[in-house]
Design a protein around this motif. Structure first.
Motif, mmCIF file in Angstrom:
data_model
loop_
_atom_site.group_PDB
_atom_site.id
_atom_site.type_symbol
_atom_site.label_atom_id
_atom_site.label_comp_id
_atom_site.label_asym_id
_atom_site.label_seq_id
_atom_site.Cartn_x
_atom_site.Cartn_y
_atom_site.Cartn_z
ATOM 1 N N GLN A 172 0.825 -1.199 0.000
ATOM 2 C CA GLN A 172 0.000 0.000 0.000
ATOM 3 C C GLN A 172 0.868 1.262 0.000
ATOM 4 O OE1 GLN A 172 -3.241 0.309 2.766
ATOM 5 N NE2 GLN A 172 -3.827 -1.847 2.569
ATOM 6 N N ILE A 173 0.297 2.328 -0.544
ATOM 7 C CA ILE A 173 0.913 3.660 -0.524
ATOM 8 C C ILE A 173 0.085 4.507 0.434
ATOM 9 C CG2 ILE A 173 1.492 5.709 -1.866
ATOM 10 C CD1 ILE A 173 1.759 3.892 -4.321
ATOM 11 N N ILE A 174 0.741 5.064 1.458
ATOM 12 C CA ILE A 174 0.024 5.618 2.603
ATOM 13 C C ILE A 174 0.493 7.039 2.899
ATOM 14 C CG2 ILE A 174 -0.255 5.382 5.119
ATOM 15 C CD1 ILE A 174 -0.067 2.338 4.673
ATOM 16 N N GLY A 175 -0.451 7.911 3.194
ATOM 17 C CA GLY A 175 -0.139 9.253 3.660
ATOM 18 C C GLY A 175 -0.012 9.275 5.170
ATOM 19 N N LEU B 8 -5.737 12.873 -0.207
ATOM 20 C CA LEU B 8 -6.258 11.503 -0.278
ATOM 21 C C LEU B 8 -7.324 11.380 -1.357
ATOM 22 C CD1 LEU B 8 -6.621 8.605 0.770
ATOM 23 C CD2 LEU B 8 -8.149 9.523 2.532
ATOM 24 N N THR B 9 -8.263 12.321 -1.389
ATOM 25 C CA THR B 9 -9.385 12.203 -2.332
ATOM 26 C C THR B 9 -8.978 12.477 -3.771
ATOM 27 O OG1 THR B 9 -10.026 14.507 -1.920
ATOM 28 C CG2 THR B 9 -11.080 12.812 -0.570
ATOM 29 N N GLU B 10 -7.882 13.251 -3.963
ATOM 30 C CA GLU B 10 -7.493 13.652 -5.316
ATOM 31 C C GLU B 10 -6.342 12.824 -5.880
ATOM 32 O OE1 GLU B 10 -6.672 17.831 -5.181
ATOM 33 O OE2 GLU B 10 -8.616 18.286 -4.228
ATOM 34 N N SER B 11 -5.944 11.780 -5.172
ATOM 35 C CA SER B 11 -4.821 10.972 -5.643
ATOM 36 C C SER B 11 -5.120 9.499 -5.453
ATOM 37 C CB SER B 11 -3.542 11.340 -4.868
ATOM 38 O OG SER B 11 -3.560 10.795 -3.560
ATOM 39 N N GLY B 12 -4.127 8.670 -5.797
ATOM 40 C CA GLY B 12 -4.279 7.230 -5.676
ATOM 41 C C GLY B 12 -3.769 6.663 -4.367
ATOM 42 N N LEU C 279 -4.705 7.102 4.608
ATOM 43 C CA LEU C 279 -4.074 8.240 5.264
ATOM 44 C C LEU C 279 -4.190 8.059 6.767
ATOM 45 C CD1 LEU C 279 -3.009 11.258 5.329
ATOM 46 C CD2 LEU C 279 -5.432 11.925 5.273
ATOM 47 N N LEU C 280 -3.063 8.088 7.453
ATOM 48 C CA LEU C 280 -3.073 8.100 8.916
ATOM 49 C C LEU C 280 -3.013 9.556 9.354
ATOM 50 C CD1 LEU C 280 -3.064 6.361 11.505
ATOM 51 C CD2 LEU C 280 -0.576 6.661 11.545
ATOM 52 N N GLU D 230 -3.332 11.807 12.477
ATOM 53 C CA GLU D 230 -3.329 11.900 13.943
ATOM 54 C C GLU D 230 -4.052 10.716 14.595
ATOM 55 O OE1 GLU D 230 -1.458 13.593 15.555
ATOM 56 O OE2 GLU D 230 -0.935 15.361 14.387
ATOM 57 N N GLY D 231 -3.654 9.518 14.183
ATOM 58 C CA GLY D 231 -4.204 8.303 14.772
ATOM 59 C C GLY D 231 -5.463 7.795 14.111
ATOM 60 N N TRP D 232 -6.052 8.580 13.221
ATOM 61 C CA TRP D 232 -7.242 8.141 12.473
ATOM 62 C C TRP D 232 -6.804 7.519 11.158
ATOM 63 C CZ3 TRP D 232 -12.136 8.486 14.470
ATOM 64 C CH2 TRP D 232 -12.310 9.320 15.575
ATOM 65 N N TRP D 233 -7.289 6.310 10.894
ATOM 66 C CA TRP D 233 -6.994 5.616 9.642
ATOM 67 C C TRP D 233 -8.137 5.894 8.679
ATOM 68 C CZ3 TRP D 233 -3.513 4.182 6.592
ATOM 69 C CH2 TRP D 233 -3.672 3.149 5.653
ATOM 70 N N VAL D 234 -7.826 6.690 7.620
ATOM 71 C CA VAL D 234 -8.836 7.151 6.672
ATOM 72 C C VAL D 234 -8.610 6.456 5.339
ATOM 73 C CG1 VAL D 234 -9.979 9.151 5.668
ATOM 74 C CG2 VAL D 234 -8.749 9.397 7.835
ATOM 75 N N THR D 235 -9.664 5.798 4.841
ATOM 76 C CA THR D 235 -9.587 5.098 3.553
ATOM 77 C C THR D 235 -10.868 5.357 2.774
ATOM 78 O OG1 THR D 235 -10.536 3.091 4.523
ATOM 79 C CG2 THR D 235 -8.118 3.245 4.455
ATOM 80 N N ARG D 236 -10.831 4.954 1.506
ATOM 81 C CA ARG D 236 -12.051 5.022 0.708
ATOM 82 C C ARG D 236 -12.989 3.888 1.119
ATOM 83 N NH1 ARG D 236 -7.809 6.420 -2.366
ATOM 84 N NH2 ARG D 236 -7.941 8.406 -3.463
ATOM 85 N N CYS D 237 -14.253 4.160 1.070
ATOM 86 C CA CYS D 237 -15.252 3.147 1.445
ATOM 87 C C CYS D 237 -15.268 1.997 0.428
ATOM 88 C CB CYS D 237 -16.643 3.768 1.510
ATOM 89 S SG CYS D 237 -16.802 5.057 2.754
#
Length: 572
Positions: free
Chosen positions: A409-412, A554-558, A562-563, A565-572
């Motif tokens: 995975q590629i992660i922010g 995150l929304t404008e790239s592949g 994205l982590l 501040e402790g929140w793991w954000v991904t596409r649904c």
């Protein structure tokens, strides 16, 4: 500190880089650096030249101060020096290669001087109770470069395009700063590199790094004689040939290469045109000559200062391959660059200069500090922070990220205070495994949207760096490109450029506990404490300084996730 405390005698110095590219602000309270941030990280406009209103507001809020509490505003240019080129008009008029530009050049510097005075009036209106002090641009560069190093004494070399009239200065700090030598415009390495960057179809002042990357796949021999004429070495520095790189006029209406240069190289490349071998060869010759000039300047700095330590500043000092060559030649025992070596960092240098001049003491809080901007530790996200996104808290973020990275995975990564300077150093980063076969192609094509020949930099645990890279010192700010070892070239080719080098960031537990933990966890899974680290942004936009800008990335790239501040954000 409260405003009441400030009124009782605290010295509050606001340093500004404003109205030119890379607007920024820094704040010293009683000689201690409260913080620093580039305006682009807050307004989302890359290399913004706007007045740094957002940066100033954040700094004053951090210190619990109001604008009325600022005692001194330090500006990063001493504008009276813009009139010095008028003295050179007669000489330029009698030289056939410069005579047609002599008067336009003089007028352009007068215009800039008038703009400077208007800008200072604007600053005075914002801080009517403060004393306004201008600082020589190269002095601001040099002081920040030295004070950020932690050295007791050092040679300091500043190389940029233009600071008032200076383009290159050599200093000795012991610990006060003494100017040893200055090279003035029109001899400017930054001007030359920017001019050819623009000729090759990229934005000068922004995309010189792209040209440096392109150089690795070109053949310098094709244009080596031409570049040696265009940028001539002299006993005490270098000079530009106006037949190829014409006299600078501070106006976009005047080109920066001549018709003779174009005839000897190639037509100007359109930004959307294909990159051809001639472009790579020209870039290679330019880069080779730049390295030769930088080595020449460094050698002279070693001799004139007598110091075995070197601090570098200015935009040209961001040429990481040239910095690596200086280190590799062994002129100095150690080479230091501050995290923000280009103009934004002069906001810190200007504030430091004013404090030092006023008190006779060096300010504190500058040494080895890069995480100086706004932080958002209390950010709270909903389970659906934006349409199409989901968020959840991670219990062991380092281990979970390491596992995702090992799986390709590629992660922010968005954590802690925003970094100072142009490099993401683990707080606003995009991370990926260098062991994944197609990672460079995916990063360039779907995340960064940039040229396929551009490399990605590695971040490595400091105590393991020598296994992978020929590096004999720490490199915490990703500012030195060094040769990769056989191990890296064999196992981690994704972080090795075509020239066999890598721009390395070393990490210690003290410097960045979370990133060190993440690298150790990745090593447990893969055997290698090395990750790709690039900035949390997409092409044309600045590093994401706020949670909203990070979510935009995150929304404008592949990005796969994205982590934040402790929140793991991904596409649904």
């Amino acid at each position: 500190m409260s405003a009441a405390a400030a009124r009782r005698g605290a010295e509050v110095v606001l340093g500004l880089c404003a109205f030119t590219h890379d607007s920024a602000a820094a704040l010293l309270v009683d000689g201690h650096l409260v913080g620093f941030v580039e305006e682009e990280r807050l307004n989302g406009v890359k290399h913004t030249n706007s007045y740094p209103a957002n940066a100033i507001a954040w700094l004053l809020d951090q210190a619990g101060l109001a604008r009325e509490d600022v005692t001194t505003v330090a500006y990063n240019f001493a504008g009276r020096h813009y009139l010095r080129p008028l003295l050179h008009v007669p000489a330029h008029l009698v030289d056939r290669l410069t005579q047609t530009r002599a008067i336009p050049r003089a007028r352009s510097f007068v215009t800039v001087h008038h703009r400077y005075r208007a800008r200072m009036a604007q600053v005075r209106s914002q801080f009517p109770k403060a004393y306004l002090q201008s600082v020589l641009h190269h002095r601001a560069h040099a002081l920040y470069a030295f004070l950020s190093s932690g050295y007791d004494e050092a040679a300091v070399l500043v190389v940029d395009s233009l600071g008032e009239i200076q383009s290159t200065t050599t200093w000795h700090a012991n610990p006060t700063l003494q100017l040893l030598h200055a090279i003035n415009d029109p001899a400017s390495l930054g001007y030359a590199y920017g001019a050819i960057t623009e000729h090759l179809g990229w934005r000068r002042g922004d995309e010189e790094g792209t040209v440096m990357a392109l150089a690795a796949i070109g053949d310098p021999a094709r244009f080596r004689p031409l570049m040696s004429r265009a940028i001539r070495l002299t006993r005490d520095g270098f000079a530009l040939d106006p037949a190829l790189l014409p006299l600078r006029v501070l106006s976009s209406r005047y080109g920066r290469v001549t018709s003779a240069f174009t005839a000897a190289t190639c037509p100007p490349r359109r930004p959307d045109a294909q990159v051809e071998s001639v472009h790579a060869d020209l870039a290679a010759a330019l880069q080779e000559r730049t390295e030769q000039v930088m080595l020449h300047l460094a050698y002279r700095a070693r001799g004139t200062s007598g110091s075995g330590l070197l601090c570098l500043g200015g935009g040209v000092a961001m040429n990481c391959v040239a910095v690596g060559r200086i280190l590799q030649e062994g002129y100095f025992d150690e080479v230091h660059m501050p995290p923000a070596p280009a103009d934004s960092g002069t906001a810190i240098g200007a504030a430091a200069a004013v404090w030092s001049d006023t008190t006779g003491r060096a300010p504190g809080g500058l040494t080895q500090r890069s995480y100086l901007g706004p932080a958002y530790p209390g950010v709270i996200l909903s389970t659906a922070p934006r349409p199409g996104l989901s968020a959840r808290r991670l219990t062991e973020p380092a281990r979970e990220l390491a596992r995702n990275l090992a799986e390709g995975q590629i992660i922010g990564l968005f954590t802690g205070p925003v970094e100072a300077g142009p490099r993401a150093l683990g707080n606003r980063s995009i991370l990926a495994s260098p062991l994944t076969d197609d990672v460079v192609k995916r990063l360039n094509a779907t995340v960064k949207f940039r040229e396929p020949f551009r490399p990605f930099a590695p971040v490595v645990l400091a105590d393991k760096a020598a296994d992978y890279f020929a590096l004999n010192q720490l490199s915490p700010y990703m500012s030195i490109a060094v040769p990769a070892t056989t191990l890296s070239q064999t196992v981690l080719p994704a972080v090795v450029h075509a020239n066999g080098r890598a721009r390395v960031q070393t990490v210690t537990q003290e410097q960045h506990p979370f990133l060190a933990e993440l690298l150790a966890a990745f090593a447990e899974l893969t055997g290698h404490p090395v990750l790709i680290n690039t900035s949390l942004n997409i092409k044309g936009k600045p590093i994401a300084g706020t949670p909203e800008l990070a979510l935009d990335c995150l929304t404008e790239s592949g990005l796969d996730g994205l982590l934040l501040e402790g929140w793991w954000v991904t596409r649904c």
